[in-house]
Motif scaffolding. Structure first.
Motif, PDB file in Angstrom:
ATOM      1  N   LEU A   1       0.859  -1.279   0.106  1.00 39.66           N
ATOM      2  CA  LEU A   1      -0.108  -0.020  -0.048  1.00 39.66           C
ATOM      3  C   LEU A   1       0.888   1.188  -0.238  1.00 39.66           C
ATOM      4  O   LEU A   1       0.389   2.319   0.352  1.00 39.66           O
ATOM      5  N   ASN A   2       2.077   0.997  -0.167  1.00 38.36           N
ATOM      6  CA  ASN A   2       3.042   2.135  -0.010  1.00 38.36           C
ATOM      7  C   ASN A   2       3.920   2.721  -1.157  1.00 38.36           C
ATOM      8  O   ASN A   2       4.679   3.339  -1.429  1.00 38.36           O
ATOM      9  N   GLY A   3       3.204   1.957  -2.394  1.00 38.97           N
ATOM     10  CA  GLY A   3       3.957   2.354  -3.620  1.00 38.97           C
ATOM     11  C   GLY A   3       4.773   1.663  -4.081  1.00 38.97           C
ATOM     12  O   GLY A   3       5.437   1.370  -5.302  1.00 38.97           O
ATOM     13  N   THR A   4       5.533   0.501  -3.449  1.00 34.04           N
ATOM     14  CA  THR A   4       6.413  -0.146  -3.927  1.00 34.04           C
ATOM     15  C   THR A   4       6.089  -1.647  -4.455  1.00 34.04           C
ATOM     16  O   THR A   4       4.836  -2.032  -4.097  1.00 34.04           O
TER      17      THR A   4
ATOM     18  N   THR B   1       9.832 -17.146  -0.952  1.00 34.98           N
ATOM     19  CA  THR B   1       9.621 -16.268   0.329  1.00 34.98           C
ATOM     20  C   THR B   1       9.546 -14.668  -0.055  1.00 34.98           C
ATOM     21  O   THR B   1      10.005 -14.254  -0.936  1.00 34.98           O
ATOM     22  N   VAL B   2       8.523 -14.135   0.704  1.00 35.18           N
ATOM     23  CA  VAL B   2       8.153 -12.893   0.604  1.00 35.18           C
ATOM     24  C   VAL B   2       9.478 -12.016   1.102  1.00 35.18           C
ATOM     25  O   VAL B   2       9.857 -11.839   2.144  1.00 35.18           O
ATOM     26  N   THR B   3       9.889 -11.243   0.131  1.00 37.75           N
ATOM     27  CA  THR B   3      10.876  -9.967   0.342  1.00 37.75           C
ATOM     28  C   THR B   3      10.394  -8.500   0.435  1.00 37.75           C
ATOM     29  O   THR B   3      10.963  -7.805   0.885  1.00 37.75           O
ATOM     30  N   ASN B   4       9.215  -8.380  -0.067  1.00 36.68           N
ATOM     31  CA  ASN B   4       8.636  -7.171   0.105  1.00 36.68           C
ATOM     32  C   ASN B   4       7.061  -7.216   0.067  1.00 36.68           C
ATOM     33  O   ASN B   4       6.604  -7.924  -0.887  1.00 36.68           O
ATOM     34  N   GLY B   5       6.269  -6.641   0.909  1.00 35.89           N
ATOM     35  CA  GLY B   5       4.928  -6.664   0.832  1.00 35.89           C
ATOM     36  C   GLY B   5       4.186  -7.610   2.080  1.00 35.89           C
ATOM     37  O   GLY B   5       5.100  -8.251   2.748  1.00 35.89           O
ATOM     38  N   SER B   6       2.884  -7.641   2.233  1.00 37.25           N
ATOM     39  CA  SER B   6       2.270  -8.246   3.094  1.00 37.25           C
ATOM     40  C   SER B   6       1.551  -9.449   2.373  1.00 37.25           C
ATOM     41  O   SER B   6       1.084  -9.399   1.094  1.00 37.25           O
ATOM     42  N   VAL B   7       1.052 -10.360   3.349  1.00 39.62           N
ATOM     43  CA  VAL B   7       0.589 -11.581   2.443  1.00 39.62           C
ATOM     44  C   VAL B   7      -1.224 -11.468   2.719  1.00 39.62           C
ATOM     45  O   VAL B   7      -1.426 -11.043   3.931  1.00 39.62           O
ATOM     46  N   TYR B   8      -1.585 -11.622   1.802  1.00 37.71           N
ATOM     47  CA  TYR B   8      -3.192 -11.363   1.842  1.00 37.71           C
ATOM     48  C   TYR B   8      -3.883 -12.775   2.420  1.00 37.71           C
ATOM     49  O   TYR B   8      -3.410 -13.607   1.913  1.00 37.71           O
ATOM     50  N   SER B   9      -4.490 -12.793   3.383  1.00 32.24           N
ATOM     51  CA  SER B   9      -5.122 -13.850   4.131  1.00 32.24           C
ATOM     52  C   SER B   9      -6.828 -13.657   3.974  1.00 32.24           C
ATOM     53  O   SER B   9      -7.383 -14.876   3.915  1.00 32.24           O
TER      54      SER B   9
ATOM     55  N   ASN C   1       2.603 -11.442 -12.621  1.00 34.10           N
ATOM     56  CA  ASN C   1       3.229 -10.176 -12.892  1.00 34.10           C
ATOM     57  C   ASN C   1       2.474  -9.255 -11.952  1.00 34.10           C
ATOM     58  O   ASN C   1       1.516  -9.686 -11.229  1.00 34.10           O
ATOM     59  N   VAL C   2       3.066  -8.060 -11.277  1.00 32.94           N
ATOM     60  CA  VAL C   2       2.564  -6.990 -10.453  1.00 32.94           C
ATOM     61  C   VAL C   2       1.537  -6.128 -11.015  1.00 32.94           C
ATOM     62  O   VAL C   2       1.571  -5.678 -12.153  1.00 32.94           O
ATOM     63  N   SER C   3       0.373  -6.157 -10.368  1.00 31.07           N
ATOM     64  CA  SER C   3      -0.772  -5.377 -10.877  1.00 31.07           C
ATOM     65  C   SER C   3      -0.784  -4.377  -9.895  1.00 31.07           C
ATOM     66  O   SER C   3      -0.574  -4.186  -8.807  1.00 31.07           O
ATOM     67  N   THR C   4      -1.372  -2.983 -10.406  1.00 33.99           N
ATOM     68  CA  THR C   4      -1.561  -1.636  -9.623  1.00 33.99           C
ATOM     69  C   THR C   4      -2.801  -1.129  -9.772  1.00 33.99           C
ATOM     70  O   THR C   4      -3.707  -1.444 -10.898  1.00 33.99           O
ATOM     71  N   GLN C   5      -3.579  -0.900  -8.656  1.00 35.86           N
ATOM     72  CA  GLN C   5      -4.892  -0.418  -8.789  1.00 35.86           C
ATOM     73  C   GLN C   5      -4.914   0.989  -7.551  1.00 35.86           C
ATOM     74  O   GLN C   5      -4.406   0.689  -6.386  1.00 35.86           O
TER      75      GLN C   5
ATOM     76  N   ASN D   1      -8.879   5.648   4.923  1.00 37.50           N
ATOM     77  CA  ASN D   1      -9.261   6.681   4.247  1.00 37.50           C
ATOM     78  C   ASN D   1      -8.112   7.330   3.519  1.00 37.50           C
ATOM     79  O   ASN D   1      -7.007   7.368   4.125  1.00 37.50           O
ATOM     80  N   GLY D   2      -8.493   7.804   2.342  1.00 36.22           N
ATOM     81  CA  GLY D   2      -7.531   8.802   1.672  1.00 36.22           C
ATOM     82  C   GLY D   2      -7.225   8.135   0.332  1.00 36.22           C
ATOM     83  O   GLY D   2      -7.768   6.959  -0.148  1.00 36.22           O
ATOM     84  N   SER D   3      -6.024   8.583  -0.227  1.00 40.39           N
ATOM     85  CA  SER D   3      -5.787   7.907  -1.554  1.00 40.39           C
ATOM     86  C   SER D   3      -4.715   6.761  -1.277  1.00 40.39           C
ATOM     87  O   SER D   3      -3.811   6.896  -0.420  1.00 40.39           O
ATOM     88  N   ILE D   4      -5.128   5.687  -1.929  1.00 39.49           N
ATOM     89  CA  ILE D   4      -4.387   4.404  -1.830  1.00 39.49           C
ATOM     90  C   ILE D   4      -4.066   3.713  -2.978  1.00 39.49           C
ATOM     91  O   ILE D   4      -4.908   3.762  -4.002  1.00 39.49           O
ATOM     92  N   GLN D   5      -2.828   3.296  -3.036  1.00 40.91           N
ATOM     93  CA  GLN D   5      -2.341   2.661  -4.294  1.00 40.91           C
ATOM     94  C   GLN D   5      -1.904   1.262  -3.839  1.00 40.91           C
ATOM     95  O   GLN D   5      -1.313   0.892  -3.019  1.00 40.91           O
ATOM     96  N   VAL D   6      -2.717   0.349  -4.364  1.00 39.09           N
ATOM     97  CA  VAL D   6      -2.544  -1.090  -4.068  1.00 39.09           C
ATOM     98  C   VAL D   6      -1.749  -1.781  -5.082  1.00 39.09           C
ATOM     99  O   VAL D   6      -2.267  -1.783  -6.361  1.00 39.09           O
ATOM    100  N   LYS D   7      -0.620  -2.441  -4.820  1.00 40.61           N
ATOM    101  CA  LYS D   7       0.143  -3.165  -5.881  1.00 40.61           C
ATOM    102  C   LYS D   7      -0.087  -4.839  -5.398  1.00 40.61           C
ATOM    103  O   LYS D   7       0.068  -5.098  -4.146  1.00 40.61           O
TER     104      LYS D   7
END
Length: 851
Positions: free
Chosen positions: A566-569, A578-586, A611-615, A593-599
């Motif tokens: 959620l931080n733009g990376t 193994t996850v090297t960046n990001g959070s595991v969705y469960s 591939n990485v998707s962005t919204q 609230n606010g502007s959020i970029q989800v990758k």
């Protein structure tokens, strides 16, 4: 008495009887042998029976008189008194009366009633002074059977009683020592086994005593009893290390002469002679040289005792020159169940097997078992006496040797037994259940048993499928496993086909039986597909809107995990997933609230990554960025939101603004609130409208309309950052200093604190704006610094804040207002105020670290 059962005359011992019929001469009945029955008549009063009473009809009552000691009745006791004696039995015949002279001396008996003596023997007996003679028919000696001796007493007139002892004691009539018998003779049975002494003498009827005779005799009816004490061996052999001779040790319980014969009789060929002492060991030695060849001979030892009786004992000896044979059951081999080995011995030579010795060892052959042929001593190995259990999961080497009773030894019988009743249990600690088109498969496993192992792909057993070899990307797919030791196996990717692949781990035991286990690895070369299920589009969306992601995997291994940021990376995995960046969705979660970029992206179990998707999303109400203060009005500045159709600012003079309070709408920023009262606090909130309707209220803030300007200039003078321990209060070394300038307030000399000045220092959340969210901040009063050396036209204040109780990173800020002169102005690190070119920025706040 003539057969009567009882006589009226008294014949008890001590009775005085009238022998003359007129009381002129009497005698006394005596019991010489002490059996309670009268056996004589004492005529002289000295206790010696001068006449012998006899019992002719054996009814234990005397009924006759023997006058001459020949054992024959001469007169009879008359059962019809007054006459005591008659010439005939039972009172028949003539009365027999004693005749005495004028002096009263007995001169004889009148047997015909004429008043004159016609039997004068009794008078002669009473006048006899010649002692009698006692003889024995047996003399001293040793006899092998019971004997009888006849003791005979002879006298010139009338022999009397005989007395004898058999225990060597001296016989005596007076105190009665010995056995007293009637004259003239007595047969004495000598049957007591052993040595005895007979002593005897007799007396005549006048009491004269004979000389004492004595002889020693031994009754020995025993045949010498022979005992074979030992026989050193029952068999002999010509084998040099065997038993070449046998010694028979024997004893006789009686002394005598002995002869040893070959055969089964006390006759024939004599092998040895000699004298045997009672109970003393005598040896007789025979060797194999006394045989012409193999066979058995019998021997008889004969002993003649001093009594002439012959005792014997027989024994045999065998010559056996043939070695025994030792065999085992089962024989050498591989066995998959518990196995015991029995050994047996056969002896063709005939002496019979004596013993079996064995040695056994796991892993290598033991030394040979050894038995001394001549003694039977086991010098190496163990005496076999029961089945031997072979060690499980081992190779056991055994050796056996047998000995027969002649000391012949068998050849060594060697057998080897491989026993393994257990197959390995294989535990897989970890394995790769899915693989992509690049990665290899890893297995970490261990076996409960040591053994050779083989990794196979496919097939239905440990003998089918593809057996792998080490190399070309494979490692530890074949080799030797140690028990309970982890083995890390790698199987190259190229061995797998798309879809499920069976991996079989096979471990053989010592006899070729396999323990195995399988694992399935799915090869999947297709990346998964990840998508946002909800919400749809970019928004804006109401507060609390949840993000829901989903993954599908057409390759078949299945999605492993979805990760997002959620931080733009970009969210990232390494090659192992193994996850090297990001959070595991469960599961679905509410967006802030606010502007959020989800990758977001996904990876499947085979480690294929999408591939990485962005919204981009906007959630919740808009954010008030600042409020401009004017006389009777407030200018609300906020960031517009793409997709919003309008905005509405709500306000009230009481905190807790709701949508029922006064509002001003607009479609863009800013929205100006007019007609307000100066110096009155107004609480303000904002919403937006979008396709879904009006949003929730945002974060409430407050501001005060004023006709006053901002303070010309204020700044956080020092420090730019500060570290405090939680819940502690700062001191002089870590105070926060604020400087400000305002015309006609701070530039008046000499400088001094102005009572109109109100200055505070506060801290708040790291990402919070104190101008729009003052309710989230904590403020502390500040004191005027009268000793400031570099203040010039500025005034300086300092504050000792108290750190929050919760560790973390915070921001701190200063704020100042001058009553009636300038409204509240916030101070940052690069300065803010009414002077031109000054701006307030949250990035220019001091940093507070709480430990």
């Amino acid at each position: 008495m003539g057969g009567r059962s009882a006589a009226p005359v008294n014949v008890e011992p001590g009775t005085v009887v009238d022998l003359s019929g007129n009381g002129t001469f009497s005698g006394t009945l005596v019991d010489s042998d002490g059996n309670g029955i009268s056996d004589g008549i004492d005529l002289t009063g000295n206790g010696v029976p001068n006449l012998i009473l006899i019992d002719t009809n054996a009814d234990s009552i005397p009924d006759a008189v023997d006058t001459n000691g020949d054992g024959i009745a001469d007169y009879y006791i008359n059962p019809n008194p007054p006459t005591f004696l008659t010439s005939g039995p039972g009172g028949t015949g003539s009365p027999v009366l004693a005749i005495v002279d004028s002096s009263g001396n007995l001169i004889g008996f009148d047997t015909d009633g004429d008043g004159t003596t016609n039997d004068t023997l009794v008078a002669q007996i009473l006048g006899d002074t010649t002692p009698p003679t006692l003889t024995s028919s047996l003399s001293s000696g040793t006899y092998s059977t019971s004997q009888t001796t006849t003791l005979t007493c002879t006298d010139n007139f009338a022999p009397g009683n005989i007395i004898y002892t058999l225990d060597g004691s001296t016989p005596n009539f007076q105190s009665k020592v010995g056995t007293i018998v009637s004259p003239p003779s007595k047969s004495v049975n000598l049957s007591f086994e052993g040595s005895r002494t007979l002593k005897a003498f007799c007396r005549d009827m006048n009491g004269n005593l004979s000389s004492t005779i004595q002889f020693n005799y031994t009754i020995d009816t025993s045949v010498p009893a022979l005992t074979l004490v030992s026989q050193s061996s029952l068999a002999v052999t010509s084998f040099a290390n065997g038993i070449q001779s046998s010694t028979a040790t024997w004893q006789s319980n009686r002394s005598g002469s002995y002869v040893i014969y070959e055969g089964n009789a006390c006759s024939g060929t004599s092998l040895a002679t000699g004298s045997a002492s009672a109970n003393q060991d005598i040896t007789f030695i025979r060797s194999y040289t006394h045989f012409s060849g193999e066979g058995t001979k019998s021997y008889r030892i004969c002993v003649t005792g001093s009594n002439g009786l012959v005792g014997f004992i027989s024994f045999s000896l065998q010559r056996d020159d043939t070695a025994p044979i030792v065999s085992t059951s089962p024989s050498s081999g591989n066995y998959s169940s518990a196995t015991s080995v029995t050994a047996s011995c056969t002896d063709v030579g005939g002496s019979g097997c004596d013993k079996i010795a064995y040695t056994t060892q796991v892993g290598s052959a033991p030394a040979n078992p050894t038995i001394q042929g001549s003694t039977g001593n086991i010098t190496n190995g163990t005496l076999y006496n029961s089945a031997i259990d072979m060690s499980d999961s081992s190779v056991t080497y055994t050796k056996f040797v047998a000995r027969d009773k002649a000391g012949n030894l068998s050849t060594i019988n060697s057998q080897t037994y491989t026993v393994d009743s257990q197959v390995a249990t294989i535990t897989v600690n970890s394995s790769t259940s899915a693989v992509n088109g690049i990665n290899n498969v890893s297995l970490n496993w261990q076996s409960t048993k040591a053994g050779n192992y083989q990794i196979r792909i496919g097939g239905s057993s440990c003998s089918t499928g593809t057996a792998l070899s080490n190399g070309s990307g494979n490692s530890n797919v074949t080799g030797s496993a140690l028990a309970t030791t982890d083995i890390s196996t790698t199987v190259a990717n190229s061995h797998f086909i798309e879809g499920d692949n069976t991996i079989r781990i096979c471990v053989s035991n010592l006899v070729g039986s396999f323990g195995f286990t399988t694992r399935t690895t799915n090869k999947d070369t297709t990346a998964p597909i990840v998508s946002i299920t909800s919400p749809s589009g970019s928004g804006p969306f109401n507060s609390g809107t949840q993000l829901q992601l989903s993954c599908s995997d057409t390759g078949g291994t299945g999605c492993d995990k979805i990760i997002y940021t959620l931080n733009g990376t970009d969210p990232t995995f390494d090659s192992n997933g193994t996850v090297t960046n990001g959070s595991v969705y469960s599961s679905a979660f509410a967006l802030s609230n606010g502007s959020i970029q989800v990758k977001y992206r996904a990876i499947d179990l085979a480690k294929n990554s999408s591939n990485v998707s962005t919204q981009n999303f906007y959630v919740g109400p808009p954010v008030i960025s600042s409020i401009g203060v004017g006389s009777g009005q407030l200018t609300v500045n906020f960031a517009t939101v793409s997709g919003a159709t309008g905005y509405k600012v709500y306000y009230n003079t009481i905190s807790g603004v709701t949508k029922s309070n006064s509002s001003v709408s607009g479609t863009t920023s800013p929205i100006v609130l007019t007609g307000l009262n100066n110096d009155t606090i107004y609480y303000i909130n904002i919403t937006l409208t979008a396709a879904y309707g009006e949003s929730d209220l945002g974060t409430e803030t407050y501001q005060t309309p004023s006709n006053l300007t901002l303070v010309d200039y204020c700044i956080i003078q020092w420090p730019t950052s500060l570290t405090l321990t939680r819940s502690t209060t700062a001191n002089a070394s870590n105070a926060i200093y604020i400087q400000f300038y305002h015309t006609n307030v701070t530039n008046i000399f000499p400088q001094a604190a102005d009572s109109r000045v109100q200055l505070q220092v506060g801290y708040g959340p790291n990402n919070s704006n104190p101008m729009t969210e003052p309710q989230n901040w904590t403020f502390f009063s500040a004191s005027y610094n009268s000793s400031c050396l570099n203040c010039a036209n500025n005034h300086e204040y300092y504050s000792f804040i108290t750190a929050p109780a919760i560790p973390g990173t915070y921001k701190y800020v200063g704020r100042v207002k001058i009553t009636g002169v300038a409204r509240e102005t916030y101070c940052d690190l690069d300065g803010y105020g009414g002077n031109s070119g000054l701006t307030f920025s949250t990035s220019q706040l001091g940093t507070l670290t709480v430990q």
